[in-house]
Design a protein around this motif. Structure first.
Motif, PDB file in Angstrom:
ATOM      1  N   THR A 158     -20.781  29.410   6.377  1.00 19.92           N
ATOM      2  CA  THR A 158     -21.194  28.651   5.199  1.00 19.92           C
ATOM      3  C   THR A 158     -20.263  28.925   4.025  1.00 19.92           C
ATOM      4  OG1 THR A 158     -23.503  28.570   5.904  1.00 19.92           O
ATOM      5  CG2 THR A 158     -23.074  28.286   3.554  1.00 19.92           C
ATOM      6  N   ARG A 159     -19.820  27.865   3.369  1.00 22.37           N
ATOM      7  CA  ARG A 159     -18.879  27.993   2.253  1.00 22.37           C
ATOM      8  C   ARG A 159     -19.469  28.805   1.101  1.00 22.37           C
ATOM      9  NH1 ARG A 159     -14.541  24.307   2.246  1.00 22.37           N
ATOM     10  NH2 ARG A 159     -14.633  22.728   3.896  1.00 22.37           N
ATOM     11  N   ASP A 160     -20.710  28.510   0.729  1.00 26.74           N
ATOM     12  CA  ASP A 160     -21.340  29.160  -0.428  1.00 26.74           C
ATOM     13  C   ASP A 160     -22.821  29.323  -0.115  1.00 26.74           C
ATOM     14  OD1 ASP A 160     -22.548  29.845  -2.850  1.00 26.74           O
ATOM     15  OD2 ASP A 160     -21.203  28.603  -4.050  1.00 26.74           O
ATOM     16  N   MET A 161     -23.216  30.519   0.267  1.00 32.73           N
ATOM     17  CA  MET A 161     -24.592  30.742   0.701  1.00 32.73           C
ATOM     18  C   MET A 161     -25.576  30.597  -0.460  1.00 32.73           C
ATOM     19  SD  MET A 161     -25.602  31.219   3.801  1.00 32.73           S
ATOM     20  CE  MET A 161     -27.305  30.807   4.198  1.00 32.73           C
ATOM     21  N   ALA A 162     -25.174  30.979  -1.657  1.00 31.69           N
ATOM     22  CA  ALA A 162     -26.065  30.833  -2.814  1.00 31.69           C
ATOM     23  C   ALA A 162     -26.381  29.365  -3.054  1.00 31.69           C
ATOM     24  CB  ALA A 162     -25.447  31.463  -4.051  1.00 31.69           C
ATOM     25  N   ALA A 163     -25.368  28.508  -2.970  1.00 31.45           N
ATOM     26  CA  ALA A 163     -25.590  27.068  -3.130  1.00 31.45           C
ATOM     27  C   ALA A 163     -26.455  26.527  -2.000  1.00 31.45           C
ATOM     28  CB  ALA A 163     -24.250  26.335  -3.168  1.00 31.45           C
ATOM     29  N   SER A 164     -26.226  27.008  -0.792  1.00 34.04           N
ATOM     30  CA  SER A 164     -26.991  26.537   0.361  1.00 34.04           C
ATOM     31  C   SER A 164     -28.472  26.870   0.224  1.00 34.04           C
ATOM     32  CB  SER A 164     -26.426  27.159   1.641  1.00 34.04           C
ATOM     33  OG  SER A 164     -27.076  26.654   2.779  1.00 34.04           O
ATOM     34  N   MET A 165     -28.784  28.017  -0.368  1.00 39.27           N
ATOM     35  CA  MET A 165     -30.178  28.432  -0.502  1.00 39.27           C
ATOM     36  C   MET A 165     -30.856  27.837  -1.734  1.00 39.27           C
ATOM     37  SD  MET A 165     -30.281  32.426   0.751  1.00 39.27           S
ATOM     38  CE  MET A 165     -29.180  33.043  -0.510  1.00 39.27           C
ATOM     39  N   THR A 166     -30.083  27.155  -2.587  1.00 33.42           N
ATOM     40  CA  THR A 166     -30.605  26.705  -3.881  1.00 33.42           C
ATOM     41  C   THR A 166     -30.601  25.192  -4.068  1.00 33.42           C
ATOM     42  OG1 THR A 166     -29.804  28.759  -4.904  1.00 33.42           O
ATOM     43  CG2 THR A 166     -30.321  26.914  -6.380  1.00 33.42           C
ATOM     44  N   ASN A 167     -29.494  24.550  -3.733  1.00 32.27           N
ATOM     45  CA  ASN A 167     -29.230  23.229  -4.291  1.00 32.27           C
ATOM     46  C   ASN A 167     -30.102  22.105  -3.752  1.00 32.27           C
ATOM     47  OD1 ASN A 167     -27.424  24.307  -6.024  1.00 32.27           O
ATOM     48  ND2 ASN A 167     -25.586  23.480  -5.049  1.00 32.27           N
ATOM     49  N   HIS A 168     -30.461  22.116  -2.484  1.00 27.92           N
ATOM     50  CA  HIS A 168     -31.326  21.041  -1.996  1.00 27.92           C
ATOM     51  C   HIS A 168     -32.672  21.048  -2.713  1.00 27.92           C
ATOM     52  CE1 HIS A 168     -29.243  20.243   2.145  1.00 27.92           C
ATOM     53  NE2 HIS A 168     -28.463  20.005   1.106  1.00 27.92           N
ATOM     54  N   ALA A 169     -33.161  22.245  -3.028  1.00 29.74           N
ATOM     55  CA  ALA A 169     -34.475  22.347  -3.670  1.00 29.74           C
ATOM     56  C   ALA A 169     -34.467  21.843  -5.106  1.00 29.74           C
ATOM     57  CB  ALA A 169     -34.964  23.795  -3.630  1.00 29.74           C
ATOM     58  N   VAL A 170     -33.293  21.887  -5.765  1.00 32.49           N
ATOM     59  CA  VAL A 170     -33.251  21.479  -7.176  1.00 32.49           C
ATOM     60  C   VAL A 170     -32.622  20.099  -7.363  1.00 32.49           C
ATOM     61  CG1 VAL A 170     -33.189  23.879  -7.949  1.00 32.49           C
ATOM     62  CG2 VAL A 170     -31.031  22.641  -7.625  1.00 32.49           C
ATOM     63  N   ALA A 171     -32.105  19.502  -6.293  1.00 33.02           N
ATOM     64  CA  ALA A 171     -31.507  18.169  -6.415  1.00 33.02           C
ATOM     65  C   ALA A 171     -32.585  17.137  -6.737  1.00 33.02           C
ATOM     66  CB  ALA A 171     -30.789  17.791  -5.124  1.00 33.02           C
ATOM     67  N   GLU A 172     -32.243  16.177  -7.577  1.00 28.56           N
ATOM     68  CA  GLU A 172     -33.186  15.107  -7.886  1.00 28.56           C
ATOM     69  C   GLU A 172     -33.299  14.153  -6.704  1.00 28.56           C
ATOM     70  OE1 GLU A 172     -32.032  13.209 -11.485  1.00 28.56           O
ATOM     71  OE2 GLU A 172     -32.237  15.022 -12.718  1.00 28.56           O
ATOM     72  N   GLU A 173     -34.417  13.435  -6.651  1.00 29.96           N
ATOM     73  CA  GLU A 173     -34.640  12.521  -5.528  1.00 29.96           C
ATOM     74  C   GLU A 173     -33.683  11.338  -5.567  1.00 29.96           C
ATOM     75  OE1 GLU A 173     -38.093   9.619  -3.612  1.00 29.96           O
ATOM     76  OE2 GLU A 173     -38.584  10.927  -5.292  1.00 29.96           O
ATOM     77  N   GLY A 174     -33.346  10.888  -6.753  1.00 23.72           N
ATOM     78  CA  GLY A 174     -32.520   9.685  -6.866  1.00 23.72           C
ATOM     79  C   GLY A 174     -33.373   8.440  -6.715  1.00 23.72           C
ATOM     80  N   GLU A 175     -32.747   7.335  -6.349  1.00 23.62           N
ATOM     81  CA  GLU A 175     -33.489   6.094  -6.162  1.00 23.62           C
ATOM     82  C   GLU A 175     -34.604   6.311  -5.141  1.00 23.62           C
ATOM     83  OE1 GLU A 175     -33.339   2.984  -7.533  1.00 23.62           O
ATOM     84  OE2 GLU A 175     -32.015   3.900  -9.015  1.00 23.62           O
ATOM     85  N   PRO A 176     -35.846   5.933  -5.447  1.00 28.05           N
ATOM     86  CA  PRO A 176     -36.932   6.159  -4.493  1.00 28.05           C
ATOM     87  C   PRO A 176     -36.740   5.347  -3.225  1.00 28.05           C
ATOM     88  CG  PRO A 176     -37.654   4.772  -6.317  1.00 28.05           C
ATOM     89  CD  PRO A 176     -36.297   5.273  -6.682  1.00 28.05           C
ATOM     90  N   ALA A 177     -37.333   5.846  -2.147  1.00 25.15           N
ATOM     91  CA  ALA A 177     -37.251   5.126  -0.879  1.00 25.15           C
ATOM     92  C   ALA A 177     -37.892   3.751  -1.037  1.00 25.15           C
ATOM     93  CB  ALA A 177     -37.959   5.916   0.214  1.00 25.15           C
ATOM     94  N   PRO A 178     -37.231   2.695  -0.555  1.00 22.45           N
ATOM     95  CA  PRO A 178     -37.787   1.346  -0.710  1.00 22.45           C
ATOM     96  C   PRO A 178     -38.871   1.075   0.320  1.00 22.45           C
ATOM     97  CG  PRO A 178     -35.738   1.238   0.509  1.00 22.45           C
ATOM     98  CD  PRO A 178     -35.940   2.689   0.139  1.00 22.45           C
TER      99      PRO A 178
END
Length: 284
Positions: A197-217
């Motif tokens: 893994t390139r960056d384990m800290a990012a891997s353990m953090t970023n998906h959880a804090v990413a915004e949803e973006g456009e909602p599922a249609p």
């Protein structure tokens, strides 16, 4: 497997690995939150390929060898992660595929089936929950898992190999059922993931804090491809009622319960029925 390689998808580099003949019907395996492709074990993929399928697994952004962003500052949304799956099909010259997603990956698969229906041959939804609004009353996570989250077990620094392996192994222990938790296997798998893994800290953090973006249609009842919901009866994160709601909501969907299994990739003991169901490619 053919060996991991980086492909250009939506302007970023994503790591993919394939098994089988590219001319065969494709299956795209979509991992959960923070999950590298390694959770889809090579032997599982090879068994699917032996059934006449072109099997694709990949690292999401911020996992494995795919593009990485600063920890706590993901440069993408959930909608981008869904578009990445479609972009991988483009990069590999695949018109469409069966999408098999677990947990967050199952939510992405639902989103793709609604936003890009022409790219989806069938859905297999593992241990996930309805990803579109519907006013559903779904059972909450187990009290034990809620208590573990509430305890706020400190997350180690991403560079502390032994501490990260201990932490992620214990995290997996909370999700999986005791009956099917193989600590030695999980520990070895997490160690392999850490090392690639390139960056384990990012891997353990970023998906959880990413915004949803456009909602599922759309709505679940607008999903028009064959669907199979595979749900574990002992899932503490998305209890079995989530799987039942999905199977009711998607027209014609089948439901395959795995007795006593927690929130985890299919244990080896269940590979035979799960792979057989995936090769049938339908909910029936």
């Amino acid at each position: 497997m053919d060996g991991p390689r980086i492909v250009d998808v939506n302007g970023v580099g994503l790591c993919v690995d394939t098994a089988g003949r590219a001319a065969d019907p494709a299956i795209l395996l979509i991992g959960g939150m923070g999950a590298a492709m390694d959770w889809w074990e090579p032997e599982f993929c090879q068994r699917l390929a032996a059934g006449g399928r072109f099997v694709i697994r990949y690292d999401h952004r911020d996992t494995g060898q795919s593009v990485s962003y600063p920890a706590g500052a993901p440069g993408y949304t959930g909608a981008d992660l869904a578009a990445d799956a479609v972009g991988i099909l483009d990069a590999l010259g695949q018109r469409s595929a069966q999408l098999a997603g677990i947990s967050m990956g199952g939510a992405l698969a639902q989103r793709i089936a609604l936003a890009y229906p022409e790219r989806v041959d069938a859905l297999v939804l593992f241990s996930t929950s309805p990803a579109v609004p519907g006013g559903l009353k779904l059972p909450p996570m187990s009290e034990e898992l809620r208590a573990w989250f509430a305890a706020e077990v400190p997350q180690p620094q991403g560079t502390e190999r032994a501490a990260v392996i201990d932490y992620l192994t214990d995290y997996e222990r909370q999700l999986e059922s005791a009956q099917y938790f193989d600590e030695a296997r999980v520990r070895a798998l997490v160690a392999r993931i850490f090392d690639r893994t390139r960056d384990m800290a990012a891997s353990m953090t970023n998906h959880a804090v990413a915004e949803e973006g456009e909602p599922a249609p759309g709505r679940l009842d607008e999903i028009a491809v064959p669907a199979l919901v595979v749900h574990w009866t002992a899932d503490p994160l998305f209890p079995f009622g989530h799987g039942e709601a999905l199977a009711r909501g998607i027209p014609g969907a089948g439901l395959l319960p795995l007795d006593g299994v927690g929130h985890q990739v299919p244990p080896r003991e269940f590979w035979a029925p799960v792979i057989a169901a995936m090769l049938r490619g339908t909910g029936g």
